[in-house]
Design a protein around this motif. Structure first.
Motif, PDB file in Angstrom:
ATOM      1  N   ASP A   4      13.511  31.668  23.947  1.00 25.68           N
ATOM      2  CA  ASP A   4      12.213  31.451  24.581  1.00 25.68           C
ATOM      3  C   ASP A   4      11.845  32.549  25.571  1.00 25.68           C
ATOM      4  O   ASP A   4      10.988  32.366  26.416  1.00 25.68           O
ATOM      5  CB  ASP A   4      12.197  30.094  25.291  1.00 25.68           C
ATOM      6  N   VAL A   5      12.469  33.702  25.471  1.00 27.14           N
ATOM      7  CA  VAL A   5      12.194  34.789  26.408  1.00 27.14           C
ATOM      8  C   VAL A   5      10.943  35.558  26.010  1.00 27.14           C
ATOM      9  O   VAL A   5      10.103  35.880  26.845  1.00 27.14           O
ATOM     10  CB  VAL A   5      13.407  35.749  26.488  1.00 27.14           C
ATOM     11  N   PHE A   6      10.805  35.837  24.713  1.00 25.39           N
ATOM     12  CA  PHE A   6       9.726  36.699  24.228  1.00 25.39           C
ATOM     13  C   PHE A   6       8.780  35.960  23.297  1.00 25.39           C
ATOM     14  O   PHE A   6       9.162  34.987  22.647  1.00 25.39           O
ATOM     15  CB  PHE A   6      10.314  37.901  23.474  1.00 25.39           C
ATOM     16  N   ASP A   7       7.559  36.476  23.226  1.00 19.89           N
ATOM     17  CA  ASP A   7       6.609  35.999  22.234  1.00 19.89           C
ATOM     18  C   ASP A   7       7.133  36.435  20.869  1.00 19.89           C
ATOM     19  O   ASP A   7       7.228  37.635  20.588  1.00 19.89           O
ATOM     20  CB  ASP A   7       5.240  36.623  22.505  1.00 19.89           C
ATOM     21  N   PRO A   8       7.506  35.489  19.983  1.00 20.23           N
ATOM     22  CA  PRO A   8       8.118  35.853  18.700  1.00 20.23           C
ATOM     23  C   PRO A   8       7.238  36.762  17.848  1.00 20.23           C
ATOM     24  O   PRO A   8       7.747  37.666  17.168  1.00 20.23           O
ATOM     25  CB  PRO A   8       8.347  34.499  18.014  1.00 20.23           C
ATOM     26  N   GLU A   9       5.937  36.541  17.879  1.00 14.48           N
ATOM     27  CA  GLU A   9       5.039  37.359  17.059  1.00 14.48           C
ATOM     28  C   GLU A   9       5.040  38.804  17.544  1.00 14.48           C
ATOM     29  O   GLU A   9       5.094  39.747  16.740  1.00 14.48           O
ATOM     30  CB  GLU A   9       3.624  36.774  17.110  1.00 14.48           C
ATOM     31  N   GLN A  10       5.010  39.019  18.851  1.00 13.97           N
ATOM     32  CA  GLN A  10       5.044  40.374  19.393  1.00 13.97           C
ATOM     33  C   GLN A  10       6.376  41.047  19.075  1.00 13.97           C
ATOM     34  O   GLN A  10       6.427  42.222  18.701  1.00 13.97           O
ATOM     35  CB  GLN A  10       4.820  40.343  20.905  1.00 13.97           C
TER      36      GLN A  10
END
Length: 377
Positions: A4-10
């Protein structure tokens, strides 16, 4: 698994092509894959999927070592929003007491609106209401406008206002005075706070958004800023239709008198603001203004980071100086009289480096140079 650290799409956009490597200052300095955008995204993915533990030393080092200049973004064929990923990374890496002490202290300072106002009053930063409502449209062929014309529906009918930057207000008050002299139609309220860029770049995205929204409420309508970094952050929160960097506001206005040094036309160069150039695509406008009043010299490294990078020069001074020294060599070899900045952090970095060398080249802000040569109205 962290997850949950990063936006998966980005995070998924990176195709590991390597186009970013030649554009990255830290990769150029070290030749280390981990110190490149591609390498750092690999580390981000390892953090996201749990391959590396959150307290891994390489994660901590690379999140700090990155300048955040976003030079990788314009050359990326996949459109990776690396600057956004870095901010998300630092939210995780620098949470709580892991945030560097210097960054915490600066963030606390800029949240004190009364201190910012006091520093502006003591240092005599610009102040006052609008004087002559004469907004000017961008010159033909200029980059697309970043804001609707004052008085339009998008501007909400509010007059444009000059933002007083936190650092600039205390260290370089002459910049805002010069900007107001160049654009007296701008209102300059003294009751305005921080834009939040400092927070966003140092692991507090929520705080950065909160401060930007509050500043947007303090300054309704178009906001004109003399700081490239602030312009990029504000535009990301308030929208590009609300924010103008000074050179785009002045584009198309008549040139001032010629700037002369020793009986000849002055030779000047420009140091780009990384976030202004790489985040907003603004780089032609300040050059066009300079070419009207002086002989402009384009240096090969003009578009690369000077090492200031927000708080970077304070958090990692040795690395910052290594990056700056190569740029100073180039500036001095270019035979210029002045190097012009469009961001207060860059101005501080360049002035400090040039003074340390006892160089004959001087660093000035774009507003100061243009105000010096402006023709009497």
């Amino acid at each position: 698994m962290t997850g949950d650290v990063f936006d998966p799409e980005q995070l998924s956009r990176c195709i590991s092509c390597g186009f970013c490597l030649p554009a990255c200052p830290t990769y150029a300095m070290t030749g280390d894959e981990a110190s490149s955008p591609r390498g750092r995204i690999t580390l981000m993915r390892a953090l996201q999927d749990g391959t590396l533990p959150p307290d891994d030393g390489t994660l901590a080092e690379q999140a700090s070592f990155c300048l955040g200049c976003r030079a990788c973004e314009p050359v990326c064929p996949a459109g990776v929003e690396y600057g956004s990923l870095l901010e998300q990374w630092r939210v995780h890496q620098w949470r709580g007491w892991r945030r560097p002490l210097v960054a915490r202290a600066l963030m606390l300072f800029v949240e004190q609106r009364w201190l910012l106002r006091l520093s502006g009053l003591v240092r005599r930063a610009a102040r006052g209401r609008a004087a002559t409502p004469t907004p000017t449209a961008p010159a033909s062929g200029a980059a697309p406008a970043l804001v609707a014309a004052p008085g339009s529906a998008a501007a909400g009918g509010a007059g444009a206002q000059l933002m007083l930057g936190c650092v600039e207000r205390g260290l370089y008050p002459a910049v805002s005075r010069a900007a107001h002299a160049l654009a007296p139609e701008l209102a300059v309220p003294t009751v305005q706070g921080c834009c939040g860029a400092l927070h966003a770049h140092n692991g507090d995205l929520a705080g950065g958004e909160r401060l930007a929204e509050r500043l947007g409420a303090d300054l309704p309508g178009p906001i004109v800023t003399t700081s490239g970094g602030c312009a990029a952050h504000l535009a990301s929160v308030l929208g590009r239709d609300r924010v103008r960097e000074l050179s785009t506001w002045l584009a198309g206005r008549p040139a001032g008198a010629e700037l002369r040094v020793g009986g000849r036309r002055a030779r000047v160069t420009l140091q780009d603001s990384c976030h202004l150039r790489n985040g907003l695509g603004v780089f032609a406008e300040p050059r066009a203004l300079l070419r009207q009043v002086a002989d402009y010299v384009e240096l090969p490294s003009a578009a690369t980071c000077c090492g200031a990078a927000g708080t970077y020069s304070l958090l990692r001074p040795k690395d910052s100086r290594r990056i700056l020294d190569a740029k100073l060599d180039e500036i001095e070899a270019g035979g210029v009289d002045l190097v012009v900045a469009v961001n207060p952090g860059c101005l501080r970095q360049l002035r400090t480096g040039l003074r340390r060398r006892r160089s004959a080249v001087r660093a000035v802000h774009l507003a100061e140079l243009l105000a010096r040569v402006e023709s009497p109205s």
